[in-house]
Design an enzyme around this catalytic site. Structure first.
Site, short mmCIF file in Angstrom:
data_model
loop_
_atom_site.label_atom_id
_atom_site.label_comp_id
_atom_site.label_asym_id
_atom_site.label_seq_id
_atom_site.Cartn_x
_atom_site.Cartn_y
_atom_site.Cartn_z
N GLN A 59 -11.68 50.45 25.81
CA GLN A 59 -11.95 49.75 24.20
C GLN A 59 -11.16 48.33 24.48
O GLN A 59 -11.25 47.75 23.54
CB GLN A 59 -11.25 50.48 23.37
N ASP A 108 -9.33 42.81 27.63
CA ASP A 108 -8.44 42.18 28.52
C ASP A 108 -8.87 41.78 29.82
O ASP A 108 -8.14 41.13 30.54
CB ASP A 108 -7.02 42.88 28.51
N HIS A 162 -15.94 47.43 23.35
CA HIS A 162 -15.84 46.27 22.19
C HIS A 162 -16.00 44.77 22.78
O HIS A 162 -15.43 43.83 22.11
CB HIS A 162 -14.58 46.37 21.79
#
Length: 243
Positions: free
Chosen positions: A100, A103, A118
């Site tokens: 999710q 980064d 995401h």
């Protein structure tokens, strides 16, 4: 047999191990969570990531987006938990990471098959012509950044509020969840829909759920088979020592 030994044995015997990760795996790399008393939403207004607000106020949104996702996070490095998953993939045990997070830390640690549910902060997409660019190739001194091709406003290529999950990521996540025999759930509370449905889908299709979290989640007392109550890096070290 203690829970860690049991988990290690199950992971070693797995044919289709899939990891499902959330903000908790990256906290120890220095990335703050969004929710909670010290989360980003305690300091920033969530509207900055609302797609309607962004389209109408790109400069205001970008001011905070740059601060949160680009100025602060650019030097963040993967931690032991990210490397542990990459190592499991190298050994041929782990088939995919569904994350999710936006980064890019799983990829930095060496994981190859990463499904970014995401999206990612690593790319920017033009709202006008839909071209995509690596974020580090686009100067962010002047905001909002504009498309080198058509001069349209660029948006981070992650999911804003009111935006759908990217089709390919959604379909791949469903596929791997349905076919997992073990799902390793790390650092997620199970509150964000529709991502939170994936471990439930895995369970419905016969997967055992091994959960690593510092506190019980929405999964712990409902579908989790083995709960390892530890920080992700601590759990990774303990599991790695058993391989």
């Amino acid at each position: 047999m203690n829970e860690y030994k049991k988990a290690a044995e199950i992971i070693k015997d797995s044919k289709n191990l899939v990891a499902f990760t959330g903000a908790g795996i990256s906290v120890e790399s220095g990335i703050p969570t969004f929710r909670g008393p010290t989360g980003l939403w305690s300091k920033y207004d969530p509207k900055i990531l609302d797609i309607d607000f962004f389209i109408q106020n790109p400069k205001e949104s970008w001011k905070y987006i740059k601060e949160i996702f680009y100025d602060y996070m650019q030097d963040i490095k993967p931690n032991e938990a990210h490397y542990f998953l990459a190592d499991l993939e190298k050994k041929g045990i782990l088939k995919a990471v569904i994350t999710q997070n936006i980064d890019n830390l799983h990829q930095k640690a060496g994981s190859k098959n990463v499904i970014e549910f995401h999206g990612t902060a690593n790319k920017l997409e033009c709202l006008n012509c839909k071209s995509k660019f690596n974020s580090f190739e686009v100067p962010l001194e002047n905001i909002p950044p504009l498309c080198p091709k058509c001069n349209g406003v660029l948006k981070p290529d992650f999911v804003f509020f009111k935006e759908p999950i990217p089709k390919e990521a959604f379909e791949k996540s469903i596929y791997y969840s349905q076919n997992a025999d073990i799902m390793l759930v790390i650092g997620t509370t199970g509150e964000i829909m529709p991502a939170s449905e994936l471990p439930l889908l895995a369970k419905q299709n016969g997967a055992a759920i091994i959960e690593i979290n510092i506190e019980p989640s929405n999964y712990t007392n409902s579908i989790t088979d083995i709960f390892l109550k530890d920080k992700a890096t601590i759990a990774a070290k303990k599991l790695k020592s058993l391989f």
